[in-house]
Design a protein around this motif. Structure first.
Motif, PDB file in Angstrom:
ATOM      1  N   ILE A 146       0.832  -1.207   0.000  1.00 26.97           N
ATOM      2  CA  ILE A 146       0.000   0.000   0.000  1.00 26.97           C
ATOM      3  C   ILE A 146       0.871   1.263   0.000  1.00 26.97           C
ATOM      4  CG2 ILE A 146      -1.692   1.316   1.349  1.00 26.97           C
ATOM      5  CD1 ILE A 146      -2.850  -1.419   2.234  1.00 26.97           C
ATOM      6  N   VAL A 147       1.971   1.247   0.758  1.00 26.62           N
ATOM      7  CA  VAL A 147       2.884   2.397   0.770  1.00 26.62           C
ATOM      8  C   VAL A 147       3.437   2.642  -0.639  1.00 26.62           C
ATOM      9  CG1 VAL A 147       5.081   3.303   1.629  1.00 26.62           C
ATOM     10  CG2 VAL A 147       3.523   2.127   3.196  1.00 26.62           C
ATOM     11  N   PHE A 148       3.858   1.572  -1.323  1.00 27.14           N
ATOM     12  CA  PHE A 148       4.413   1.714  -2.669  1.00 27.14           C
ATOM     13  C   PHE A 148       3.364   2.239  -3.650  1.00 27.14           C
ATOM     14  CE2 PHE A 148       7.433  -1.534  -0.962  1.00 27.14           C
ATOM     15  CZ  PHE A 148       8.556  -0.723  -1.008  1.00 27.14           C
ATOM     16  N   ILE A 149       2.127   1.759  -3.532  1.00 30.73           N
ATOM     17  CA  ILE A 149       1.053   2.247  -4.404  1.00 30.73           C
ATOM     18  C   ILE A 149       0.758   3.720  -4.100  1.00 30.73           C
ATOM     19  CG2 ILE A 149      -1.415   2.022  -4.939  1.00 30.73           C
ATOM     20  CD1 ILE A 149      -1.006  -1.052  -4.496  1.00 30.73           C
ATOM     21  N   ALA A 150       0.712   4.066  -2.824  1.00 30.19           N
ATOM     22  CA  ALA A 150       0.476   5.469  -2.436  1.00 30.19           C
ATOM     23  C   ALA A 150       1.580   6.367  -2.978  1.00 30.19           C
ATOM     24  CB  ALA A 150       0.382   5.583  -0.915  1.00 30.19           C
ATOM     25  N   THR A 152      -5.590  14.767 -10.987  1.00 28.65           N
ATOM     26  CA  THR A 152      -4.650  15.181  -9.943  1.00 28.65           C
ATOM     27  C   THR A 152      -5.307  15.074  -8.566  1.00 28.65           C
ATOM     28  OG1 THR A 152      -3.492  16.654 -11.465  1.00 28.65           O
ATOM     29  CG2 THR A 152      -3.216  17.078  -9.106  1.00 28.65           C
ATOM     30  N   ILE A 153      -6.529  15.561  -8.451  1.00 31.84           N
ATOM     31  CA  ILE A 153      -7.252  15.490  -7.177  1.00 31.84           C
ATOM     32  C   ILE A 153      -7.507  14.048  -6.774  1.00 31.84           C
ATOM     33  CG2 ILE A 153      -9.466  16.030  -6.069  1.00 31.84           C
ATOM     34  CD1 ILE A 153      -9.375  18.675  -7.749  1.00 31.84           C
ATOM     35  N   LEU A 154      -7.889  13.207  -7.730  1.00 31.04           N
ATOM     36  CA  LEU A 154      -8.093  11.786  -7.452  1.00 31.04           C
ATOM     37  C   LEU A 154      -6.792  11.134  -6.973  1.00 31.04           C
ATOM     38  CD1 LEU A 154      -9.967   9.330  -7.491  1.00 31.04           C
ATOM     39  CD2 LEU A 154      -9.295   8.976  -9.877  1.00 31.04           C
ATOM     40  N   ALA A 155      -5.685  11.468  -7.598  1.00 31.20           N
ATOM     41  CA  ALA A 155      -4.392  10.915  -7.190  1.00 31.20           C
ATOM     42  C   ALA A 155      -4.031  11.353  -5.773  1.00 31.20           C
ATOM     43  CB  ALA A 155      -3.302  11.325  -8.181  1.00 31.20           C
ATOM     44  N   ILE A 156      -4.345  12.594  -5.415  1.00 30.30           N
ATOM     45  CA  ILE A 156      -4.094  13.072  -4.049  1.00 30.30           C
ATOM     46  C   ILE A 156      -4.906  12.253  -3.054  1.00 30.30           C
ATOM     47  CG2 ILE A 156      -4.467  15.002  -2.448  1.00 30.30           C
ATOM     48  CD1 ILE A 156      -3.814  16.887  -4.822  1.00 30.30           C
ATOM     49  N   ILE A 157      -6.171  12.040  -3.361  1.00 27.08           N
ATOM     50  CA  ILE A 157      -7.047  11.287  -2.456  1.00 27.08           C
ATOM     51  C   ILE A 157      -6.545   9.859  -2.291  1.00 27.08           C
ATOM     52  CG2 ILE A 157      -9.380  10.332  -2.210  1.00 27.08           C
ATOM     53  CD1 ILE A 157     -10.359  12.973  -3.602  1.00 27.08           C
ATOM     54  N   VAL A 158      -6.260   9.180  -3.399  1.00 31.47           N
ATOM     55  CA  VAL A 158      -5.780   7.792  -3.332  1.00 31.47           C
ATOM     56  C   VAL A 158      -4.454   7.724  -2.573  1.00 31.47           C
ATOM     57  CG1 VAL A 158      -4.930   5.848  -4.703  1.00 31.47           C
ATOM     58  CG2 VAL A 158      -6.997   7.061  -5.408  1.00 31.47           C
ATOM     59  N   SER A 159      -3.566   8.647  -2.854  1.00 33.97           N
ATOM     60  CA  SER A 159      -2.253   8.664  -2.232  1.00 33.97           C
ATOM     61  C   SER A 159      -2.357   8.808  -0.712  1.00 33.97           C
ATOM     62  CB  SER A 159      -1.441   9.815  -2.829  1.00 33.97           C
ATOM     63  OG  SER A 159      -0.198   9.924  -2.222  1.00 33.97           O
ATOM     64  N   PHE A 160      -3.103   9.793  -0.253  1.00 31.13           N
ATOM     65  CA  PHE A 160      -3.193  10.021   1.186  1.00 31.13           C
ATOM     66  C   PHE A 160      -4.043   8.955   1.884  1.00 31.13           C
ATOM     67  CE2 PHE A 160      -1.425  14.097   0.035  1.00 31.13           C
ATOM     68  CZ  PHE A 160      -0.478  14.248   1.034  1.00 31.13           C
ATOM     69  N   TYR A 161      -5.031   8.414   1.210  1.00 30.56           N
ATOM     70  CA  TYR A 161      -5.799   7.310   1.797  1.00 30.56           C
ATOM     71  C   TYR A 161      -4.886   6.097   2.006  1.00 30.56           C
ATOM     72  CZ  TYR A 161      -9.373   3.810   2.589  1.00 30.56           C
ATOM     73  OH  TYR A 161     -10.131   2.805   3.140  1.00 30.56           O
ATOM     74  N   GLY A 162      -4.056   5.801   1.016  1.00 35.20           N
ATOM     75  CA  GLY A 162      -3.098   4.702   1.158  1.00 35.20           C
ATOM     76  C   GLY A 162      -2.126   4.954   2.300  1.00 35.20           C
ATOM     77  N   LEU A 163      -1.688   6.177   2.436  1.00 33.92           N
ATOM     78  CA  LEU A 163      -0.781   6.556   3.523  1.00 33.92           C
ATOM     79  C   LEU A 163      -1.448   6.313   4.875  1.00 33.92           C
ATOM     80  CD1 LEU A 163       2.032   7.966   3.894  1.00 33.92           C
ATOM     81  CD2 LEU A 163       0.782  10.107   3.957  1.00 33.92           C
ATOM     82  N   ILE A 164      -2.695   6.694   5.003  1.00 33.75           N
ATOM     83  CA  ILE A 164      -3.443   6.499   6.255  1.00 33.75           C
ATOM     84  C   ILE A 164      -3.617   5.012   6.559  1.00 33.75           C
ATOM     85  CG2 ILE A 164      -5.709   6.790   7.333  1.00 33.75           C
ATOM     86  CD1 ILE A 164      -5.841   9.507   5.734  1.00 33.75           C
ATOM     87  N   ILE A 165      -4.018   4.234   5.564  1.00 33.63           N
ATOM     88  CA  ILE A 165      -4.236   2.799   5.763  1.00 33.63           C
ATOM     89  C   ILE A 165      -2.937   2.100   6.155  1.00 33.63           C
ATOM     90  CG2 ILE A 165      -4.888   0.655   4.590  1.00 33.63           C
ATOM     91  CD1 ILE A 165      -7.231   2.544   5.295  1.00 33.63           C
TER      92      ILE A 165
END
Length: 113
Positions: A7-11, A34-47
């Motif tokens: 998940i970290v690597f995907i984020a 870009t906004i979608l990538a921000i959401i996915v990135s930070f959600y992955g970081l949180i998980i």
């Protein structure tokens, strides 16, 4: 490999996309991506932070994002290749790998891996 590391690597991959998007987006569709990538990135970081120490997750996330963004700039956007920059990015990646190797991957109580 613990799935939290995946998940970290995907984020981090999505971090590369949104950083590039912040610089190069010109249309509504590009800004939406870009906004979608921000959401996915930070959600992955949180998980991932639920199963790996947050400081380690963030350091790896930022290190991989920095390396990927720099590589993308050189490969796709005409940024000049500088040996010093590449060597410093490699040093950063060695630190990221070191963090992964020394981090305890046991999940906190009550958290599924």
């Amino acid at each position: 490999m613990n799935h939290n590391w995946v998940i970290v690597f995907i984020a981090a991959l999505f971090e590369i996309f949104w950083v590039i998007g912040l610089k190069h987006a010109d249309s509504i569709l590009e800004w939406g991506g870009t906004i979608l990538a921000i959401i996915v990135s930070f959600y992955g970081l949180i998980i991932a932070g639920r199963g790996i120490p947050v400081g380690t997750v963030y350091a790896v996330f930022v290190g991989l994002g920095t390396a990927g963004t720099t590589a993308a700039d050189i490969l796709f956007f005409g940024e000049p290749f500088k040996l010093e920059k590449v060597l410093l990015i490699l040093l950063l990646l060695v630190g990221v790998i070191g963090l992964k190797l020394v981090t305890d991957e046991k999940s906190p109580e009550g958290v599924e891996s």
